[in-house]
Enzyme design. Sequence first.
Site, PDB file in Angstrom:
ATOM      1  N   ARG A  73       0.837  -1.210   0.000  1.00 14.20           N
ATOM      2  CA  ARG A  73       0.000   0.000   0.000  1.00 14.20           C
ATOM      3  C   ARG A  73       0.868   1.255   0.000  1.00 14.20           C
ATOM      4  NH1 ARG A  73      -1.603   2.348   4.561  1.00 14.20           N
ATOM      5  NH2 ARG A  73      -1.718   0.380   5.714  1.00 14.20           N
ATOM      6  N   TYR A 126     -16.594  17.820 -15.244  1.00 10.64           N
ATOM      7  CA  TYR A 126     -17.047  16.429 -15.313  1.00 10.64           C
ATOM      8  C   TYR A 126     -18.070  16.150 -14.214  1.00 10.64           C
ATOM      9  CZ  TYR A 126     -16.767  11.393 -14.370  1.00 10.64           C
ATOM     10  OH  TYR A 126     -17.064  10.084 -14.093  1.00 10.64           O
ATOM     11  N   ASP A 203      -7.109  19.308 -15.056  1.00  6.95           N
ATOM     12  CA  ASP A 203      -7.435  17.943 -15.462  1.00  6.95           C
ATOM     13  C   ASP A 203      -7.116  17.831 -16.948  1.00  6.95           C
ATOM     14  OD1 ASP A 203      -8.597  15.566 -16.281  1.00  6.95           O
ATOM     15  OD2 ASP A 203     -10.307  15.738 -14.924  1.00  6.95           O
ATOM     16  N   LYS A 228      -8.365   6.571 -19.233  1.00  4.99           N
ATOM     17  CA  LYS A 228      -8.682   7.037 -20.576  1.00  4.99           C
ATOM     18  C   LYS A 228      -7.463   6.894 -21.492  1.00  4.99           C
ATOM     19  CE  LYS A 228     -12.612   8.283 -18.621  1.00  4.99           C
ATOM     20  NZ  LYS A 228     -12.404   8.237 -17.188  1.00  4.99           N
TER      21      LYS A 228
END
Length: 443
Positions: A73, A126, A203, A228
Site C-alpha cells: 500500500r 465532469y 485535469d 482514458k
Amino acid sequence: MSPAILHGDHASTSGNGIHTIKEHASIDGFGTCAIHVGSEPNPETGAVIPSISLSTTYKQDGVGNHKGFEYSRSGNPNRNALEATLAAIESGGAHGIAFASGSSTTATVLQSLGPDAHIVSVNDVYGGTFRYMTRVAAENQGLQTTFVDLENADNDTIRAAFQPNTKLIWIESPTNPTLRLIDIPRIAALAHAAPSKPLVLVDNTFLSPFYSSPLVLGADIVMHSLTKYVNGHSDVVMGALILPAHHAALTDKLRFLQNAIGAVPSAYDCWLAQRGAKTLHLRMKAHGANALAVARALQRSPHVEEVIYPGLASHPRNDLAYRSLSSHARAFVDRYVRERGDDAGGFPYGGMISFRIRGGAAEAEKFLTTTRLFTLAESLGGVESLAELPAQMTHGSIPPAERELLGIGENLIRLSVGVEEEEDLIADVEQALEAAAALSTSA
C-alpha cells in the site's frame, strides 16, 4: 542506456515568487521517454519489460532496514515504475502519484485542502467531479465551490470569485462535454497573484500529456484519469497526479493522504497502464487525425446543427487551441498541416468531439443505437470508438436546469474517436445520421 530527464534544471523563480517551468530538458523525444523511462532492463535478469510484483510485503534485513519497500500500500515496484514514466512524459513534471481511480485522485486532492476551504471550478466540469465537490466534500469537510465560466469570464469576474480561503482553482480544458477551452496561462497568472495564492490544478485527461503540457503553461498540479488515453485500452481504472519539482512538499502531503486513505492501484493495473503509455504518442496522433476527419464529415452533414472540435479551422478558439499545444504536439500538427495544405481544414487536437444533432432526444438515441463501430458506452480514450449522451449518462448527476445553462441538452452527443480506419468511422457516422434523420421524415 535509458533517456535522461533533467528535472532539476527546468524551473526558475521570478521576483514575485512565481515559478516558471520550461519543457523537459531531455535528449530524447516524447515517445522515446514513454518507452524507456521507468522500464530500464532488470539488472539481475536482463528482462527488458518490468516484471509484475504481486507481493504485498517485503523482507527486511533488520528492523527498519529494507530495500525501499515495506508494504505494497505504501509502495510497489510497478507503481514506482509507472510514476516515473508519468513524470517523464508530462512536461515540467518531476513527481508522479498513481491512484486507484480518477475519482479517488479528485477526492485526495480536495481532502488535502482541509476543512472549510473554498475553491473556484470551471462551471462545465465532469459530472463525477461536480458530484464530489457538491455532495461529498461540501457535506463532509465544508468545502465551498464557486463555479465560473473560465472560458468567457473577464479578469475582474474571476478575481471577484476569489475569497480569503480560496485554496484551489480547478480547470478542465477542453471541458467535458462541451469542449470549452480555458486560457490556462491567464487563469494561472490571476490565481498566483491573488492574496490567498491558490493552487491551479488542470485535469488534462482529454488531451493527454501528448497534446498539452499544463505545468509549462503555469499549472501547479496536473491530473489524469489514466483509465482514458494514457492506458488507452479500456481495461484499467486508475488516476494520477503529476507535480513539478518545486512542489516536493505538496507531493509528500498527497502521498501521505493516499497511503492513509488507501487509494492505491494494484501492481497489475500499474503494469498495464505503463504498457499503454508506451504507445500514447502513436495513438494520440491517430486519435487526432481521425477525430478531425470525423468532425469535418459532421460539419458537412445537413443533419447536424453544430460541431464542437477545437481543431477545426472554423472553431472560434482554434487559435487558442494551437497556442495551447505542447512542443511535441505542435511539431506533429505543423507537419500534418504542411503535408495536407488547405485540405486539412484544421489540425488534430485530441480524439474528443461533441455535436448537436438536428432534432432532440429521439434522434440522438436513434443515432447512438444505429452506429456500428461507435459503441454506445460511457468513458473515452480507448482504441475503440465510443459514443454517449451526456445529459442522461456521464452528466446525469448535474441538475437539469444547470445542464441546460451549460448547453448539455438532449441532442448533444459526445464521441470518443478511436484509431480504426478513418473511412470506416466516417461511413458509420454518416449512415447513423441518415437513420436518425429518417425519424423526422417518417413523422
